[in-house]
Write an enzyme that holds these catalytic residues in place. Structure first.
Site, short mmCIF file in Angstrom:
data_model
loop_
_atom_site.label_atom_id
_atom_site.label_comp_id
_atom_site.label_asym_id
_atom_site.label_seq_id
_atom_site.Cartn_x
_atom_site.Cartn_y
_atom_site.Cartn_z
N TYR A 95 -14.77 26.71 82.04
CA TYR A 95 -15.63 25.77 82.75
C TYR A 95 -16.95 26.37 83.23
O TYR A 95 -18.00 25.71 83.14
CB TYR A 95 -14.86 25.11 83.90
CG TYR A 95 -13.96 23.99 83.42
CD1 TYR A 95 -14.43 22.69 83.33
CD2 TYR A 95 -12.65 24.25 83.02
CE1 TYR A 95 -13.61 21.67 82.86
CE2 TYR A 95 -11.83 23.24 82.55
CZ TYR A 95 -12.32 21.95 82.47
OH TYR A 95 -11.51 20.94 81.99
N GLU A 138 -5.40 19.16 84.54
CA GLU A 138 -4.92 19.88 83.36
C GLU A 138 -3.82 20.87 83.71
O GLU A 138 -2.84 21.00 82.97
CB GLU A 138 -6.10 20.58 82.68
CG GLU A 138 -7.02 19.60 81.94
CD GLU A 138 -8.42 20.12 81.71
OE1 GLU A 138 -9.29 19.29 81.40
OE2 GLU A 138 -8.66 21.34 81.85
N ARG A 205 -7.46 22.71 65.84
CA ARG A 205 -7.59 21.30 65.51
C ARG A 205 -6.40 20.52 66.09
O ARG A 205 -5.30 21.04 66.22
CB ARG A 205 -7.61 21.07 63.99
CG ARG A 205 -8.79 21.62 63.26
CD ARG A 205 -10.08 20.87 63.57
NE ARG A 205 -11.15 21.34 62.71
CZ ARG A 205 -11.88 22.43 62.93
NH1 ARG A 205 -11.63 23.16 64.01
NH2 ARG A 205 -12.84 22.78 62.10
N SER A 208 -2.57 14.03 64.69
CA SER A 208 -1.54 13.10 65.16
C SER A 208 -0.19 13.45 64.55
O SER A 208 -0.10 13.81 63.37
CB SER A 208 -1.91 11.67 64.78
OG SER A 208 -3.07 11.24 65.45
N GLY A 268 -6.92 3.71 56.53
CA GLY A 268 -6.94 5.07 56.00
C GLY A 268 -5.94 5.97 56.69
O GLY A 268 -4.80 5.59 56.98
N VAL A 269 -6.40 7.20 57.01
CA VAL A 269 -5.51 8.18 57.64
C VAL A 269 -5.20 7.80 59.09
O VAL A 269 -4.34 8.42 59.72
CB VAL A 269 -6.13 9.59 57.54
CG1 VAL A 269 -7.27 9.78 58.55
CG2 VAL A 269 -5.06 10.67 57.70
N THR A 272 -1.47 7.50 60.67
CA THR A 272 -0.51 8.53 61.09
C THR A 272 0.15 8.27 62.45
O THR A 272 1.38 8.32 62.54
CB THR A 272 -1.14 9.93 61.03
OG1 THR A 272 -2.36 9.95 61.76
CG2 THR A 272 -1.41 10.33 59.58
N PHE A 384 -10.59 6.11 70.77
CA PHE A 384 -11.95 6.33 70.27
C PHE A 384 -12.68 7.18 71.29
O PHE A 384 -12.67 6.87 72.48
CB PHE A 384 -12.66 4.99 70.07
CG PHE A 384 -14.05 5.12 69.52
CD1 PHE A 384 -14.25 5.57 68.23
CD2 PHE A 384 -15.15 4.79 70.29
CE1 PHE A 384 -15.53 5.69 67.70
CE2 PHE A 384 -16.44 4.91 69.78
CZ PHE A 384 -16.62 5.35 68.48
N PRO A 387 -19.00 6.31 72.51
CA PRO A 387 -19.35 5.28 73.47
C PRO A 387 -18.61 3.98 73.16
O PRO A 387 -18.53 3.56 72.01
CB PRO A 387 -20.86 5.11 73.28
CG PRO A 387 -21.31 6.34 72.56
CD PRO A 387 -20.15 6.79 71.74
#
Length: 392
Positions: A95, A138, A205, A208, A268-269, A272, A384, A387
């Site tokens: 941070y 966290e 990375r 899902s 599409g993908v 998953t 998503f 924005p």
């Protein structure tokens, strides 16, 4: 806590963030990744090149400034950020690096006439407040995952025990822990973090989980992306028996308990996470309408598996839409998903729970179509990171 003067300064910078936030965050990332190579593995370079990551950060900074007096309204966004951070193992020591680079970017992009000492001081206090919120939340989530059955903190070594070609573009990878102990049961819709060494550089990375977790192994299903360093490595290099490090599953795009009909829509993908949701829903005998859109049958993953489920579970109704069919298995519709098709494929009663995921344009269309058909907005869920206005 910020004082009244600092909050007023933050709110006064909102117009500047609306017009120049992306330029600021682009400069921020360029500076930070150049000067602090130790944080590079935490960021997807493809998302940097496409501008997706700077756009997402610009949106987050803007939302924070707009709601500086009402932070409780950011609950959904903060929840997404916390889960992403935990899946990538963002730690408290990261941070200060982000904070110092952000303040420098504000000063260098806006200029000292606008980024006065008072502005920098206010944004320093605002960032410190946000960092404290995120670090605390966290840590709670790290601790929760560590103490849960099958859970752990940090990395854990897993072995690839099986891989399966699901379509011309998608391969499934099954990972089991090297220690042979149980694994944390993920919620349907969550993702897992991978830590890899590719050509001497660390890469992280999130993918899902594409199957309901049985407490013994995890499955991810990865699309080969043009120029994607990690996806191409997984497709071409990772062999059965190879080991890698995984972080515990995370994510808040999860299937909520409900007895309403469930509508799962994917492009599409994006299919998953809906697969685990589908498995979980069928265990409760819930009515499910499963809608998947693909270019054609060659790239359509999991079709045979879903067809098999539909044959065994009369409460499951599945529909396929192919944009550019090329022979082979037929679809229920050809072209793009439309409101007319959804009207035909959804239950007559629109009091449903809808979950959808796919490319941005696809999600924007589905969001609009569901609203047009009368599905309550609070019962339409999606994941998503850009924005929200981009899906309007």
């Amino acid at each position: 806590m910020l004082n009244a003067e600092q909050r007023a300064i933050i709110k006064a910078t909102v117009p500047l963030l609306e017009s120049g936030g992306e330029a600021l965050t682009t400069h921020f990332y360029k500076m930070m990744l150049s000067e602090y190579p130790e944080v590079r593995p935490l960021f997807n370079q493809a998302h940097q090149a496409s501008g997706d990551q700077p756009r997402a950060l610009a949106n987050g900074v803007l939302m924070y400034a707009r709601h500086i007096d009402q932070l409780e309204q950011l609950g959904g966004l903060v929840g997404q950020i916390i889960n992403k951070h935990v899946a990538l193992q963002i730690l408290p020591e990261h941070y200060p690096i982000v904070g110092s680079c952000l303040l420098r970017a504000i000063e260098e992009v806006l200029g000292k006439d606008i980024a006065t000492p008072a502005v920098i001081d206010a944004w320093g206090a605002a960032y410190g407040q946000l960092a404290d919120i995120l670090i605390g939340a966290e840590e709670n989530l790290y601790k929760e995952k560590e103490e849960a059955e099958g859970g752990w903190r940090g990395t854990r070594e897993f072995r690839l025990v099986r891989r399966e070609q699901e379509s011309s573009e998608i391969v499934s990878f099954y990972f089991a822990p090297v220690d042979g102990m149980p694994v944390l049961k993920a919620e349907p819709g969550q993702y897992i973090g991978l830590k890899l060494d590719i050509d001497g550089a660390e890469q992280r990375r999130n993918y899902s989980l594409s199957a309901l977790c049985d407490g013994k192994e995890y499955r991810i299903s990865v699309k080969r992306e043009a120029g994607g360093k990690v996806s191409n490595y997984l497709h071409d290099e990772l062999k059965v028996g190879d080991t890698l490090q995984l972080f515990p599953p995370a994510g808040d795009f999860t299937l909520a308990a409900s007895d309403k009909p469930l509508v799962l829509i994917s492009g599409g993908v994006g299919i998953t996470p809906t697969l685990a949701m589908l498995q979980a829903a069928l265990q409760t005998r819930r009515e499910v309408h499963f809608i998947h859109c693909a270019r054609n049958g060659a790239v359509h993953a999991f079709r045979d598996w879903i067809d098999g489920l539909a044959a065994r579970h009369p409460q499951l109704k599945r529909f396929y839409c192919y944009a550019e069919p090329e022979g082979g298995a037929a679809a229920d519709a050809v072209g793009l998903l439309s409101e007319d098709l959804l009207a035909e494929w959804l239950p007559q009663e629109r009091d449903v729970d809808a979950y959808f995921l796919g490319p941005k344009g696809f999600m924007a269309a589905v969001k609009r179509q569901l609203k047009g058909l009368g599905v309550p907005e609070q019962q339409s869920r999606y994941e998503f990171f850009g924005p929200a206005a981009a899906l309007e």
